[in-house]
Design an enzyme around this catalytic site. Structure first.
Site, PDB file in Angstrom:
ATOM      1  N   HIS A 129      38.713  45.009  52.585  1.00 20.59           N
ATOM      2  CA  HIS A 129      37.463  45.241  53.309  1.00 20.59           C
ATOM      3  C   HIS A 129      37.652  45.089  54.819  1.00 20.59           C
ATOM      4  O   HIS A 129      38.537  44.358  55.289  1.00 20.59           O
ATOM      5  CB  HIS A 129      36.377  44.275  52.827  1.00 20.59           C
ATOM      6  CG  HIS A 129      36.704  42.827  53.077  1.00 20.59           C
ATOM      7  ND1 HIS A 129      36.550  42.224  54.304  1.00 20.59           N
ATOM      8  CD2 HIS A 129      37.186  41.868  52.252  1.00 20.59           C
ATOM      9  CE1 HIS A 129      36.913  40.959  54.232  1.00 20.59           C
ATOM     10  NE2 HIS A 129      37.318  40.714  52.998  1.00 20.59           N
ATOM     11  N   GLU A 157      37.363  38.325  45.831  1.00 18.65           N
ATOM     12  CA  GLU A 157      38.302  37.513  46.591  1.00 18.65           C
ATOM     13  C   GLU A 157      38.655  36.249  45.807  1.00 18.65           C
ATOM     14  O   GLU A 157      37.948  35.851  44.878  1.00 18.65           O
ATOM     15  CB  GLU A 157      37.674  37.154  47.950  1.00 18.65           C
ATOM     16  CG  GLU A 157      38.482  36.219  48.844  1.00 18.65           C
ATOM     17  CD  GLU A 157      39.854  36.752  49.215  1.00 18.65           C
ATOM     18  OE1 GLU A 157      40.691  36.918  48.303  1.00 18.65           O
ATOM     19  OE2 GLU A 157      40.099  36.977  50.406  1.00 18.65           O
TER      20      GLU A 157
END
Length: 229
Positions: free
Chosen positions: A9, A87
């Site tokens: 990202h 994550e």
């Protein structure tokens, strides 16, 4: 031959403020939006036509995927979101400023928590208001599957079943795949497909918003790899 693209990202608001993020759902910064849009332009220039997209259930990765696909005129392709691409969960460190954490616990200890392959961070209790157990996007999961903290080893164990069940079969079928996710979930996948050692993976970095393009053969061996920047 199939193409596989990883994109971490774009810069998030907490990347900018130097905070441990993990499963906390923060947004992209203005720079992060620019990085994601630039990734789309690079993918369009590269001419890669995707068959399927994957991302996590966290906003910063989802938006990065959408900006990248929009920029390459492929926003319409099928998309699957999975918590398994989230994550790494940073446990009780989530939300803390990294410099302040180093002052509290010492540089060496924080470095070990961040970079050791198999050392867990301080765990976040399930009763904590910040626990993912209180987030409805994980309501379908067995509470035991929701981590209180992860290292890269545990993150790898979480990510690989999704790779084997969802992504790998499509690549074997010759489909081109894009995965927009996070620094550590992508490092885990990188370790797996490139057969990187536990020691060497700790030195692998994933730049925000930078597409990494793999050519894979029918056995998913890496034929070539390049970064678009």
């Amino acid at each position: 031959m199939a193409k596989l693209v990883f994109i971490r990202h774009g810069q998030s608001e907490w990347n900018l403020s130097n905070q441990f993020t993990g499963w906390v759902d923060v947004n992209l910064s203005e720079e992060g939006v620019r990085q994601a849009q630039n990734a789309g332009a690079l993918l369009k220039k590269e001419g890669i036509l995707f068959d399927q997209a994957y991302t996590s259930v966290l906003t910063r990765a989802i938006k990065t995927l959408h900006y990248a696909l929009e920029g390459s005129d492929q926003l319409w392709i099928p998309e699957t979101k999975s918590w398994r691409l989230n994550e790494r969960h940073y446990g009780a460190l989530q939300g803390q400023n990294k410099a302040e954490a180093a002052e509290k616990w010492g540089d060496e200890q924080v470095h070990i928590w961040r970079r050791s392959y198999d050392t867990l961070p301080p765990l976040l209790d399930a009763s904590d208001e910040g626990s993912a157990a209180n987030d409805r996007r994980y309501a379908h999961l067995d509470p035991k599957a929701i981590p209180g903290g992860e290292n890269l080893k545990v993150t790898l164990e979480r990510v690989i079943p999704f790779w084997e069940d969802e992504i790998a079969p499509k690549l074997i079928d010759g489909q081109n795949i894009i995965v927009a996710a996070h620094g550590n979930s992508l490092r885990a996948l990188t370790k797996y497909i490139e057969n990187i050692s536990d020691e060497d993976i700790m030195d692998v970095e994933m730049a925000t918003g930078e597409p990494v393009v793999y050519d894979l053969d029918e056995n998913l061996n890496v034929v070539s790899k390049k970064k678009l920047n």
